[in-house]
Design a protein around this motif. Sequence first.
Motif, PDB file in Angstrom:
ATOM      1  N   ASP A   1       0.760  -1.132  -0.036  1.00  0.00           N
ATOM      2  CA  ASP A   1       0.118  -0.175  -0.025  1.00  0.00           C
ATOM      3  C   ASP A   1       0.779   1.294   0.151  1.00  0.00           C
ATOM      4  N   LEU A   2       1.853   1.313   0.953  1.00  0.00           N
ATOM      5  CA  LEU A   2       2.701   2.532   0.913  1.00  0.00           C
ATOM      6  C   LEU A   2       3.501   2.742  -0.407  1.00  0.00           C
ATOM      7  N   GLN A   3       3.849   1.589  -1.189  1.00  0.00           N
ATOM      8  CA  GLN A   3       4.568   1.633  -2.227  1.00  0.00           C
ATOM      9  C   GLN A   3       3.685   2.416  -3.355  1.00  0.00           C
ATOM     10  N   LEU A   4       2.534   1.793  -3.537  1.00  0.00           N
ATOM     11  CA  LEU A   4       1.562   2.243  -4.457  1.00  0.00           C
ATOM     12  C   LEU A   4       1.257   3.697  -4.236  1.00  0.00           C
TER      13      LEU A   4
ATOM     14  N   GLN B   1      -8.616  12.915   4.200  1.00  0.00           N
ATOM     15  CA  GLN B   1      -8.951  11.513   3.811  1.00  0.00           C
ATOM     16  C   GLN B   1      -7.794  10.714   3.525  1.00  0.00           C
ATOM     17  N   HIS B   2      -6.992  11.479   2.701  1.00  0.00           N
ATOM     18  CA  HIS B   2      -5.609  10.721   2.381  1.00  0.00           C
ATOM     19  C   HIS B   2      -4.729  10.257   3.452  1.00  0.00           C
ATOM     20  N   HIS B   3      -4.588  11.199   4.356  1.00  0.00           N
ATOM     21  CA  HIS B   3      -3.566  11.356   5.533  1.00  0.00           C
ATOM     22  C   HIS B   3      -4.252  10.174   6.306  1.00  0.00           C
ATOM     23  N   ASP B   4      -5.587  10.500   6.745  1.00  0.00           N
ATOM     24  CA  ASP B   4      -6.073   9.326   7.705  1.00  0.00           C
ATOM     25  C   ASP B   4      -5.891   7.904   7.202  1.00  0.00           C
ATOM     26  N   HIS B   5      -6.222   7.845   5.718  1.00  0.00           N
ATOM     27  CA  HIS B   5      -5.922   6.415   5.300  1.00  0.00           C
ATOM     28  C   HIS B   5      -4.614   5.591   5.447  1.00  0.00           C
ATOM     29  N   VAL B   6      -3.523   6.476   5.277  1.00  0.00           N
ATOM     30  CA  VAL B   6      -2.218   6.081   5.144  1.00  0.00           C
ATOM     31  C   VAL B   6      -2.102   5.859   6.731  1.00  0.00           C
ATOM     32  N   LEU B   7      -2.312   6.759   7.700  1.00  0.00           N
ATOM     33  CA  LEU B   7      -2.200   6.136   9.119  1.00  0.00           C
ATOM     34  C   LEU B   7      -2.967   5.191   9.429  1.00  0.00           C
ATOM     35  N   ARG B   8      -4.185   4.898   8.941  1.00  0.00           N
ATOM     36  CA  ARG B   8      -4.985   3.740   9.272  1.00  0.00           C
ATOM     37  C   ARG B   8      -4.262   2.442   8.767  1.00  0.00           C
ATOM     38  N   VAL B   9      -3.632   2.346   7.644  1.00  0.00           N
ATOM     39  CA  VAL B   9      -2.802   1.401   7.168  1.00  0.00           C
ATOM     40  C   VAL B   9      -1.848   1.005   7.992  1.00  0.00           C
ATOM     41  N   LEU B  10      -1.018   1.961   8.622  1.00  0.00           N
ATOM     42  CA  LEU B  10       0.039   1.889   9.352  1.00  0.00           C
ATOM     43  C   LEU B  10      -0.300   1.185  10.772  1.00  0.00           C
ATOM     44  N   GLY B  11      -1.377   1.960  11.261  1.00  0.00           N
ATOM     45  CA  GLY B  11      -1.724   1.563  12.485  1.00  0.00           C
ATOM     46  C   GLY B  11      -2.411   0.074  12.615  1.00  0.00           C
TER      47      GLY B  11
ATOM     48  N   HIS C   1       6.108   9.152  11.893  1.00  0.00           N
ATOM     49  CA  HIS C   1       7.723   9.281  11.521  1.00  0.00           C
ATOM     50  C   HIS C   1       7.507   8.564   9.945  1.00  0.00           C
ATOM     51  N   VAL C   2       6.975   7.359   9.862  1.00  0.00           N
ATOM     52  CA  VAL C   2       6.946   6.811   8.425  1.00  0.00           C
ATOM     53  C   VAL C   2       6.378   7.624   7.456  1.00  0.00           C
ATOM     54  N   LEU C   3       5.167   8.253   7.975  1.00  0.00           N
ATOM     55  CA  LEU C   3       4.551   9.190   6.732  1.00  0.00           C
ATOM     56  C   LEU C   3       5.356  10.282   6.582  1.00  0.00           C
TER      57      LEU C   3
ATOM     58  N   MET D   1      11.282   0.635   2.557  1.00  0.00           N
ATOM     59  CA  MET D   1      10.459  -0.264   2.947  1.00  0.00           C
ATOM     60  C   MET D   1      11.222  -1.483   3.584  1.00  0.00           C
ATOM     61  N   SER D   2      12.239  -1.798   3.131  1.00  0.00           N
ATOM     62  CA  SER D   2      12.977  -3.018   3.872  1.00  0.00           C
ATOM     63  C   SER D   2      13.436  -2.590   5.196  1.00  0.00           C
ATOM     64  N   ALA D   3      13.725  -1.028   5.565  1.00  0.00           N
ATOM     65  CA  ALA D   3      14.084  -0.816   6.646  1.00  0.00           C
ATOM     66  C   ALA D   3      12.958  -0.557   7.717  1.00  0.00           C
ATOM     67  N   LEU D   4      11.719  -0.354   7.554  1.00  0.00           N
ATOM     68  CA  LEU D   4      10.845  -0.318   8.291  1.00  0.00           C
ATOM     69  C   LEU D   4       9.926  -1.782   8.812  1.00  0.00           C
ATOM     70  N   HIS D   5       9.558  -1.521   9.864  1.00  0.00           N
ATOM     71  CA  HIS D   5       9.085  -2.831  10.257  1.00  0.00           C
ATOM     72  C   HIS D   5       8.086  -2.524  11.827  1.00  0.00           C
ATOM     73  N   PRO D   6       6.814  -2.837  11.804  1.00  0.00           N
ATOM     74  CA  PRO D   6       6.148  -2.326  13.172  1.00  0.00           C
ATOM     75  C   PRO D   6       6.961  -2.859  14.327  1.00  0.00           C
TER      76      PRO D   6
END
Length: 235
Positions: free
Chosen positions: A87-90, A121-131, A142-144, A217-222
């Motif tokens: 999702d983040l890459q797209l 809506q855009h930012h809320d969607h990104v934060l929801r995906v990450l959450g 930080h990720v955003l 992407m490879s450096a990020l992880h929950p």
Amino acid sequence: MSRSGRRSGRDGQRPALHRGRIVEAAMDLADRGDLSAVTMRAVASALGVEAMSLYNHIANRADLLDAMVDRIFARIELPDTGDWRADLQLMARGTRTALRQHPWATGLLDSRRSPGEVTLQHHDHVLRVLGEAGFSPAMSIHVLALVDSYVYGSVIQESSLPFDDSQGQDDASRKLLEDLPAGRFPHLAEVARTRAELGRDAPGPEEEFEFGLQVIMSALHPGMDERQPGIRTAG
């Protein structure tokens, strides 16, 4: 009848003036020049109306810029594949595409004090995906910021390059190699020589962008906020 003397519209009248038309006209002005070209008077002139008529639909120039930002965000896909990295890459690729089409938007997207509905809506969607992926609220911010900074920076860098295609890149590498003092900058000369030898096969902006995106992407992880020293979260 329009100022040019030509009638427009089915009954000889101008198309109805509405917020969407005004925003599109403003974006067209920015695309052909830059944001300084976007004034209420200039937009009205482009639409063939008086400037005062715009205020029935747009409060002021700040409101117009907010609407332009909303229109840019509306063109960026909000995927929900269930894979947060995908999702983040797209979204990163979609943002890059939108900014390459509208370079004036790069410095505008995050500058608004009164963001519109689509922007929120855009930012809320990104934060929801990450959450949902397991990132804490603090780390999600930080990720955003990291991904946005990378995308915006890559667009600015690409738009500043002194060439537009692989042939131009090849020519620039060869010219640099010719102009470098012999033995003065050996590492730079080696890179220029390698690029010149690769010619059209040398990685271009698209490949460079994808490389950097994959590194991020490879450096990020929950959960990384709990494990990485030097990264603080609220609380």
